[in-house]
Design a protein around this motif. Sequence first.
Motif: not given
Length: 233
Positions: A206-233
Motif C-alpha cells: 500500500v502506497v499513498a502518492h501525493t500528486v502536486d500540480f500547478d493551480n492556474a487560478l490561485t497561482g500556487g500548487v495544489s495536491s491530491n492523493t492517489v492510493y495504490v494497493a495490490r492483491r497478493g496471493a
Amino acid sequence: MAISRFEELDWHETSMGELTLRRRLEPALGVDVYEVKLGDEFLMSSLFTVAEIALSDLGLAAHSGDNLRVVVGGLGLGYTAVAALADTRVASLEVIDALPTVIDWHQRGLLPVSAELTGDTRTTLTHADFFAVMRAEPTRQFEAILLDVDHSPRHQLDPSHADLYTVSGLRRVRAHLAEGGVFALWSDDPSDDEFMIRLDEVFEGVVAHTVDFDNALTGGVSSNTVYVARRGA
C-alpha cells in the motif's frame, strides 16, 4: 461573430441534485474550461486533470502483467479512462457510472476526450452503481480497479458509498481483483492514516502518492492523493 464566453452544454435533475455541464472561456489562460457541477458544488474541471491521469498511470504502473482488464469507477470528464487506454497493455476497459447523463455526454462527443474514449474498441461504458457492483459477488475479476467518484474516503457524494471504505468493503473490492491485481483510488484530501491502516489490513504494497500540480487560478500548487494497493496471493 462574437465568441460565447459561457455556455451551459447540458443540465439534468438527478437523485443527488442538479447536474450541470458547462463550458467557459478562462480569460487568464485563454482556454476553454469544461466544468461539472452537482447543485452548487463543483465536481470537476478540465483545468485540473493531472491527478485524474495519475490515478491511471500510478495504478497501472503497479501491475507488471499484460492483457490487463481494467475497470474505472466514475467516468466524469474521461481523463482517467483515456489515460488507461494509453497503456498498450490494457486489453479491455469498462467504465462504470451511476449517471446515464454523464455517459450520454461522451456518446454525444461533448467533451474534449470523448471521441478518443468512445472510438477505442477496448472501451465499454456501463450505466450502473459502481458501489453496488463491488458489493455483489464477482462474476469476473480485473487486473486493475481505478476509482474516482467521492471527494475522499471520508467525504462521499452519497452516504451509500461509505461502506466501501471500511475493511469489509475493501475486502469486497479485493474479491473483484485477480491475483496481483491493483486497486487505486483518487482523493482530494491529504493521505489519511486511518484509511491507510484499513488498506494495509486487506491489501499488500500500500502506497499513498501525493500528486502536486500547478493551480492556474490561485497561482500556487495544489495536491491530491492517489492510493495504490495490490492483491497478493
